[in-house]
Design an enzyme around this catalytic site. Sequence first.
Site, PDB file in Angstrom:
ATOM      1  N   GLU A  72      58.701 -17.810 -93.372  1.00 23.47           N
ATOM      2  CA  GLU A  72      57.371 -18.664 -93.252  1.00 23.47           C
ATOM      3  C   GLU A  72      56.844 -18.500 -91.919  1.00 23.47           C
ATOM      4  O   GLU A  72      57.632 -19.127 -90.918  1.00 23.47           O
ATOM      5  CB  GLU A  72      57.691 -20.276 -93.529  1.00 23.47           C
ATOM      6  CG  GLU A  72      58.422 -20.507 -94.922  1.00 23.47           C
ATOM      7  CD  GLU A  72      57.147 -20.524 -95.853  1.00 23.47           C
ATOM      8  OE1 GLU A  72      56.084 -20.633 -95.858  1.00 23.47           O
ATOM      9  OE2 GLU A  72      57.790 -20.023 -97.137  1.00 23.47           O
ATOM     10  N   CYS A 107      50.824 -24.139 -87.601  1.00 26.27           N
ATOM     11  CA  CYS A 107      50.833 -22.838 -87.992  1.00 26.27           C
ATOM     12  C   CYS A 107      49.502 -22.577 -88.703  1.00 26.27           C
ATOM     13  O   CYS A 107      49.135 -21.301 -88.819  1.00 26.27           O
ATOM     14  CB  CYS A 107      52.052 -22.571 -88.875  1.00 26.27           C
ATOM     15  SG  CYS A 107      52.291 -23.580 -90.426  1.00 26.27           S
TER      16      CYS A 107
HETATM   17  P1  NAD Z   1      60.388 -18.840 -82.902  1.00 29.12           P
HETATM   18  O1  NAD Z   1      60.095 -17.871 -83.655  1.00 29.12           O
HETATM   19  O2  NAD Z   1      60.334 -18.689 -81.425  1.00 29.12           O
HETATM   20  O3  NAD Z   1      61.447 -19.913 -83.076  1.00 29.12           O
HETATM   21  C1  NAD Z   1      61.716 -20.159 -84.473  1.00 29.12           C
HETATM   22  C2  NAD Z   1      63.223 -20.533 -84.513  1.00 29.12           C
HETATM   23  O4  NAD Z   1      64.022 -19.268 -84.426  1.00 29.12           O
HETATM   24  C3  NAD Z   1      63.964 -21.478 -83.530  1.00 29.12           C
HETATM   25  O5  NAD Z   1      64.793 -22.203 -83.985  1.00 29.12           O
HETATM   26  C4  NAD Z   1      64.308 -20.565 -82.648  1.00 29.12           C
HETATM   27  O6  NAD Z   1      65.454 -21.087 -81.429  1.00 29.12           O
HETATM   28  C5  NAD Z   1      64.972 -19.239 -83.094  1.00 29.12           C
HETATM   29  N1  NAD Z   1      65.035 -18.047 -82.430  1.00 29.12           N
HETATM   30  C6  NAD Z   1      64.079 -17.644 -81.370  1.00 29.12           C
HETATM   31  N2  NAD Z   1      64.143 -16.684 -80.883  1.00 29.12           N
HETATM   32  C7  NAD Z   1      65.184 -16.019 -81.828  1.00 29.12           C
HETATM   33  C8  NAD Z   1      65.933 -14.697 -82.082  1.00 29.12           C
HETATM   34  N3  NAD Z   1      65.593 -13.897 -81.124  1.00 29.12           N
HETATM   35  N4  NAD Z   1      66.761 -14.476 -82.972  1.00 29.12           N
HETATM   36  C9  NAD Z   1      67.327 -15.589 -83.647  1.00 29.12           C
HETATM   37  N5  NAD Z   1      66.461 -16.644 -83.707  1.00 29.12           N
HETATM   38  C10 NAD Z   1      65.625 -17.010 -82.877  1.00 29.12           C
HETATM   39  O7  NAD Z   1      58.804 -19.899 -83.229  1.00 29.12           O
HETATM   40  P2  NAD Z   1      58.636 -21.276 -82.637  1.00 29.12           P
HETATM   41  O8  NAD Z   1      57.820 -20.965 -81.341  1.00 29.12           O
HETATM   42  O9  NAD Z   1      59.440 -22.370 -82.750  1.00 29.12           O
HETATM   43  O10 NAD Z   1      57.411 -21.764 -83.717  1.00 29.12           O
HETATM   44  C11 NAD Z   1      56.297 -21.301 -83.582  1.00 29.12           C
HETATM   45  C12 NAD Z   1      56.144 -20.125 -84.508  1.00 29.12           C
HETATM   46  O11 NAD Z   1      56.192 -20.746 -85.924  1.00 29.12           O
HETATM   47  C13 NAD Z   1      54.504 -19.911 -84.554  1.00 29.12           C
HETATM   48  O12 NAD Z   1      54.138 -18.451 -84.958  1.00 29.12           O
HETATM   49  C14 NAD Z   1      54.101 -20.341 -86.013  1.00 29.12           C
HETATM   50  O13 NAD Z   1      52.762 -20.229 -86.751  1.00 29.12           O
HETATM   51  C15 NAD Z   1      55.110 -20.380 -86.672  1.00 29.12           C
HETATM   52  N6  NAD Z   1      55.021 -21.410 -87.730  1.00 29.12           N
HETATM   53  C16 NAD Z   1      55.140 -21.385 -88.989  1.00 29.12           C
HETATM   54  C17 NAD Z   1      54.982 -22.221 -90.202  1.00 29.12           C
HETATM   55  C18 NAD Z   1      54.868 -21.813 -91.806  1.00 29.12           C
HETATM   56  O14 NAD Z   1      55.435 -22.641 -92.508  1.00 29.12           O
HETATM   57  N7  NAD Z   1      54.560 -20.686 -92.037  1.00 29.12           N
HETATM   58  C19 NAD Z   1      55.251 -23.495 -89.719  1.00 29.12           C
HETATM   59  C20 NAD Z   1      55.659 -23.776 -88.444  1.00 29.12           C
HETATM   60  C21 NAD Z   1      55.510 -22.809 -87.453  1.00 29.12           C
END
Ligand code: NAD
Length: 471
Positions: A214, A248
């Site tokens: 997602e 998002c």
């Molecule tokens: P992110 O991808 O930085 O982090 C998400 C999760 O992944 C966190 O728990 C983080 O600790 C972990 N993570 C970060 N880097 C990682 C890596 N290299 N390897 C493994 N795990 C890792 O996202 P964010 O900043 O927390 O959230 C924002 C993003 O999420 C935006 O792009 C937004 O559009 C998206 N989002 C999508 C939805 C949806 O339902 N489609 C909902 C909310 C947010």
Amino acid sequence: MNNQKELIQKCFEAQKEHKFKMRNTDYHYRITKLKKIKKLILEHKSEINVALAADFNKPAIETDLTEIMPVISMINLMEKELSSWMKARKVKAPLLFKGTKSTVKPEGKGNCLIISPWNYPFQLNAYPVLTAFAAGNTCMVKPSEFTPETNAIIKKLFGEVFQEKEVAFFEGEVETSNLLLDLPFDHIFFTGSTQVGSIVMEKAAKNLSSVALELGGKSPCVIDKNTNLEETSRKVIWGKFVNSGQTCVAPDYVLIHEEQKEEFIQECIQRIKEFFPKEDFDKSDDFSYIITQRHADRLFHLVEDAKSKGAKVHYGGELKDRVMYPTLLSELNRDMKIMQEEIFGPLLPIVGLNNLEEMVDYINKFDNALATYVFSSDENFANTIIDQTASGGVTVNDVLVAVGHPLLPFGGAGKSGIGRYHAEYGFEEFSILKPVLRRTMDLGATYFYPPYDESKTKLVKTLLDKVTGFF
Ligand code: NAD
């Protein structure tokens, strides 16, 4: 870390051991726990409000509407529908399959990993975890490292209802994600950025774990000529600035006919002033903080970069600590970072174009969006955007609401995501639809086994040539 590695491994083994029991739990077992968690969430609502306010100044009413309400309404729906979702679905026997009885049995995928982001930290943990549980899975959950207060209350409430071998939380940063991603989960449900989504998929491939991703993207908001700009600006400004744009499915940028651009900008300025009457946003309780100073600095630099390349800032543009002021920009081009990456903050670029064709073309130069918004009273205009662009979903004459609709599927398309959840779609995302065929009567199909003599060959030919319309 070593200690966490051991704890993770131990929990994984326990959940693996438990997965068949979990898969075979009945409706009563699952719904009793779902009702219990619903009761606890409602009883502890104010603690949840306080936790989100502590993490990023989220207004209580926004927490109620956008975090708690969707989870409660999902459980309400499950109280009505879960028992029918869990039932094996009967499948008719066509001519060549007479003498068989078939069903499609939804079965939990098994041991699931759920990795969540920070922007809706209550909803985006609770919703997938409860869906996974309802479908008969165990799950290990890694919430975001940026929302410690929300994580604490979720862990406390879920710990009162679920055993560790059913649902377990592991807090931490990338290292914790990596420890989890090394394990051979049956399914990984990841919510977060497109960049990290691709890392998750690569790691999942090593274990052939299935994935639901997602993700995000640049969600366009297209405004047609015939719209009421006051009403439209009210919706767009709400959708953009709720949660300080850290949504998002927030409209990322607006496309509008050039000759209406200035009027729309003025309407937007009026709406911002109406919604947030105090001009010092950094003191407002109605405006969330940006999650960390690093994220806030990124947003400020997006504005500075755009300004240095010729963009005009009509409102806002200031950053005070973690408060990025609602910002309206125009005169944009694709060399600016703000028109290249997902904004994910309270900055709204407004782009003037000449016609529908240019708008479609503008959208299609980006990767697929998560959501697309169209404001128009002309069905052809809206249908052209629906039919000629790609995204996870489209909303006409409103913003954001589709994600809250309890019966609609939610997910992305291509770079904005893989898989769907919400309602029965979520139950299925966490299920394997297992076909079970039972032969009840032998009607001679074994006649076609080898050796393949002439009479069998002739009969097969007759079947293919003469028996039309069977399947
Ligand atoms: P992110 O991808 O930085 O982090 C998400 C999760 O992944 C966190 O728990 C983080 O600790 C972990 N993570 C970060 N880097 C990682 C890596 N290299 N390897 C493994 N795990 C890792 O996202 P964010 O900043 O927390 O959230 C924002 C993003 O999420 C935006 O792009 C937004 O559009 C998206 N989002 C999508 C939805 C949806 O339902 N489609 C909902 C909310 C947010």
